[in-house]
Structure formats: C-alpha cells, structure tokens
Design a protein around this motif. Sequence first.
Motif, PDB file in Angstrom:
ATOM      1  N   ASP A   1       0.986  -1.276  -0.006  1.00  0.00           N
ATOM      2  CA  ASP A   1       0.183   0.160  -0.137  1.00  0.00           C
ATOM      3  C   ASP A   1       0.719   1.233   0.030  1.00  0.00           C
ATOM      4  O   ASP A   1       0.193   2.316  -0.043  1.00  0.00           O
ATOM      5  CB  ASP A   1      -0.997   0.003   1.200  1.00  0.00           C
ATOM      6  CG  ASP A   1      -0.483   0.000   2.410  1.00  0.00           C
ATOM      7  OD1 ASP A   1       1.120  -0.467   2.648  1.00  0.00           O
ATOM      8  OD2 ASP A   1      -1.038   0.163   3.598  1.00  0.00           O
ATOM      9  N   CYS A   2       1.993   1.178   0.101  1.00  0.00           N
ATOM     10  CA  CYS A   2       2.990   2.246   0.012  1.00  0.00           C
ATOM     11  C   CYS A   2       4.347   1.989  -0.432  1.00  0.00           C
ATOM     12  O   CYS A   2       4.994   0.930  -0.579  1.00  0.00           O
ATOM     13  CB  CYS A   2       3.214   2.855   1.272  1.00  0.00           C
ATOM     14  SG  CYS A   2       4.572   4.110   1.508  1.00  0.00           S
TER      15      CYS A   2
ATOM     16  N   ASN B   1      -0.356   6.142  -8.482  1.00  0.00           N
ATOM     17  CA  ASN B   1      -1.157   6.535  -7.385  1.00  0.00           C
ATOM     18  C   ASN B   1      -0.988   5.828  -5.708  1.00  0.00           C
ATOM     19  O   ASN B   1      -2.074   6.097  -4.912  1.00  0.00           O
ATOM     20  CB  ASN B   1      -2.538   5.833  -7.827  1.00  0.00           C
ATOM     21  CG  ASN B   1      -3.348   6.589  -8.921  1.00  0.00           C
ATOM     22  OD1 ASN B   1      -3.204   7.673  -9.430  1.00  0.00           O
ATOM     23  ND2 ASN B   1      -3.749   5.617  -9.906  1.00  0.00           N
ATOM     24  N   LYS B   2       0.375   5.723  -5.568  1.00  0.00           N
ATOM     25  CA  LYS B   2       0.670   5.160  -4.297  1.00  0.00           C
ATOM     26  C   LYS B   2       1.712   6.132  -3.802  1.00  0.00           C
ATOM     27  O   LYS B   2       2.500   6.767  -4.590  1.00  0.00           O
ATOM     28  CB  LYS B   2       1.577   3.696  -4.609  1.00  0.00           C
ATOM     29  CG  LYS B   2       0.582   2.521  -5.076  1.00  0.00           C
ATOM     30  CD  LYS B   2      -0.589   2.295  -4.168  1.00  0.00           C
ATOM     31  CE  LYS B   2      -1.187   0.950  -4.507  1.00  0.00           C
ATOM     32  NZ  LYS B   2      -2.096   0.443  -3.531  1.00  0.00           N
ATOM     33  N   PRO B   3       1.415   6.274  -2.399  1.00  0.00           N
ATOM     34  CA  PRO B   3       2.205   7.229  -1.672  1.00  0.00           C
ATOM     35  C   PRO B   3       3.917   6.665  -1.839  1.00  0.00           C
ATOM     36  O   PRO B   3       3.844   5.446  -1.761  1.00  0.00           O
ATOM     37  CB  PRO B   3       1.835   7.361  -0.487  1.00  0.00           C
ATOM     38  CG  PRO B   3       0.941   6.121  -0.212  1.00  0.00           C
ATOM     39  CD  PRO B   3       0.245   5.642  -1.458  1.00  0.00           C
TER      40      PRO B   3
ATOM     41  N   SER C   1      15.430  17.380  -3.435  1.00  0.00           N
ATOM     42  CA  SER C   1      15.373  17.934  -4.702  1.00  0.00           C
ATOM     43  C   SER C   1      14.545  17.474  -5.742  1.00  0.00           C
ATOM     44  O   SER C   1      14.503  17.863  -6.726  1.00  0.00           O
ATOM     45  CB  SER C   1      17.038  18.148  -5.216  1.00  0.00           C
ATOM     46  OG  SER C   1      17.103  16.655  -5.492  1.00  0.00           O
ATOM     47  N   VAL C   2      13.927  16.380  -5.086  1.00  0.00           N
ATOM     48  CA  VAL C   2      13.088  15.531  -6.132  1.00  0.00           C
ATOM     49  C   VAL C   2      11.498  15.794  -5.687  1.00  0.00           C
ATOM     50  O   VAL C   2      11.381  16.187  -4.795  1.00  0.00           O
ATOM     51  CB  VAL C   2      13.312  13.844  -6.200  1.00  0.00           C
ATOM     52  CG1 VAL C   2      14.715  13.684  -6.544  1.00  0.00           C
ATOM     53  CG2 VAL C   2      13.010  13.277  -4.805  1.00  0.00           C
ATOM     54  N   ASN C   3      10.715  15.549  -6.955  1.00  0.00           N
ATOM     55  CA  ASN C   3       9.284  15.892  -6.755  1.00  0.00           C
ATOM     56  C   ASN C   3       8.636  14.425  -6.652  1.00  0.00           C
ATOM     57  O   ASN C   3       8.996  13.451  -7.068  1.00  0.00           O
ATOM     58  CB  ASN C   3       8.842  16.489  -7.993  1.00  0.00           C
ATOM     59  CG  ASN C   3       9.195  17.881  -8.032  1.00  0.00           C
ATOM     60  OD1 ASN C   3       9.421  18.601  -7.005  1.00  0.00           O
ATOM     61  ND2 ASN C   3       9.741  18.306  -9.132  1.00  0.00           N
ATOM     62  N   GLY C   4       7.195  14.473  -6.099  1.00  0.00           N
ATOM     63  CA  GLY C   4       6.393  13.416  -6.002  1.00  0.00           C
ATOM     64  C   GLY C   4       6.576  12.408  -5.018  1.00  0.00           C
ATOM     65  O   GLY C   4       5.754  11.622  -5.199  1.00  0.00           O
ATOM     66  N   ILE C   5       6.920  12.674  -3.931  1.00  0.00           N
ATOM     67  CA  ILE C   5       6.968  11.731  -2.709  1.00  0.00           C
ATOM     68  C   ILE C   5       6.210  12.577  -1.439  1.00  0.00           C
ATOM     69  O   ILE C   5       5.783  13.371  -1.580  1.00  0.00           O
ATOM     70  CB  ILE C   5       8.425  11.730  -2.198  1.00  0.00           C
ATOM     71  CG1 ILE C   5       8.950  12.903  -1.659  1.00  0.00           C
ATOM     72  CG2 ILE C   5       9.240  11.090  -3.201  1.00  0.00           C
ATOM     73  CD1 ILE C   5      10.295  12.832  -0.937  1.00  0.00           C
TER      74      ILE C   5
END
Length: 274
Positions: free
Chosen positions: A156-157, A184-186, A202-206
């Motif tokens: 789930d993650c 769609n997963k955290p 520095s990264v995106n999307g977490i």
Amino acid sequence: MNNELKQIVKSALHEDIGSGDLSANLLANNTISAEVICRDKAIICGREYFDLCFSSLDSNIRIDWKVKDGSNVSPGGVICAIYGNSQAIITAERTALNFLQLLSAVATKTSFLVKKISNTNAKLLDTRKTIPGLRQAQKYAVKCGGGLNHRMGLYDCVMLKENHILAFGSLEKCLKKATSQYPNKPIIIEVETLEQLQTALSVNGIMRILCDNFSITELSQAVKLSRGFYPLEASGGINENNIVDYAETGVDYISIGSITKDINSIDLSLNFTF
C-alpha cells in the motif's frame, strides 16, 4: 466484522482446542457467570477478538462490557461480565485473554509514548515489526492508544530504501521508476545522511522522508533543511528515554517498532462468579 479477523480467531482457537478440550469436558455443562479483572493500569483493546472467541463456540454466550476499546482501566477494575455455558466459557478463556492482553499492551505502550510527546508537534507511528498474523489487530491497537498507522504492508506504499536506490544507481532513477509504475501510491524515501536528505529534497512526487538512525543534532539540522519541502519521519534508536528529545527537534513523525514487538502483556484474569 471482516473475514481476516474471523480467520485469525478461528486459527487461534484451533491451535488451542485441537480435537477437544479434555479438561472442560469434565465439567457439568451449567449456565454460569464470570468476570474479567484487570490487574494493571492499562488501555483496554481487543473487545471484538475477545467476543468472537466465545461466540465461535457458543452463540448464546452474553458479554456485558464495562469499558470500550481505548478506555483507561485501573488495577482491580472489572472490564466485563460473561454469562453462558460453563464448558464453552472455560474453553475459550485462554485464547480470548491472549488477544485482550496483547492488544491492550500495545495500546497501553502506545498511549504512554504519545503522552510523552504530547507537547510537541510530532506524531507517533507504528512499523511493520508486528507479530505474524496479527498486523491488522496490532495496528488497530496502536490507534486505540492514540498513535497513527504507518503503511500496512509492502502493497500500500512505496518505500525506497538504500538497497532499492543502489540497485538503480541513483535516487532519481529509482523514483522515476516508482512514480511511473505506481502513480497512485504514496512514496516514502529513507535517508541515512544529511547529504542523502538534500538529494531527496530536490526530487518531486514523494509523501515524506524518513531519517533513519539520525542523531538528535543531525535530525535538528534535517528539520531546518526540509522545512517547506516535505514532512520528516525519524526512526531508529528512539525509545521512551529519548523520544521527547527527538520530538522536540520539530520532526513531524516518529516511528517505533517496539510498540508492537517489545511489549509486556497486561495482567488480566477471568474468574467464575456463579
């Protein structure tokens, strides 16, 4: 009541009863009453598991609860009364108490630590360090004690740790694969140094960054670096003696495996009252 809970209780009863309760079969099959007494100061948890142990053997057994899950109980307090078939009650007794003692222990330890950091902004999380087969139950107990649940499992993650990143060669490559395959997963990134933290920032999307085995000084620096970017979670080497110091760094979450794996069972006893 979900099927997983029913299966857990069914399995627990089977391992105890096997082909039959030899001792219970010696009793006259009378209708009796009993009560469960708590010998410790505790947060009670596990009523649904407890109830199912008895109803699985005799649907006519009645349980009159004096407390709810999440309630505080003092030593000597009666937490429930039981009425029904004597053989069924004494057969289900040990399994039912095992669930109630274990889950109450988790809730009680969680509550103790939550209260210690209640004057900070940090929230207490559990981990996957649970007793096999009882993860759902123990994570429910954590919530009864005022804590929060981390991921339930591997499904789930997405949690990117050192070996995942090493396998891809860089955090950026690993994260790109994770976000494309599981949009769609955290996603949580685990870091072990301030340098790795700066890369993760520095990264995106977490969803958040987990600082593993950071000292209090390092964590304080990490909180300053990450402010305005991502929530921070601290884990590793944190216990009841130093949790306040870690919480006072300003970290958002603290995850501790001991609340589900290093616990002392709550002392409960079931006595016939006739």
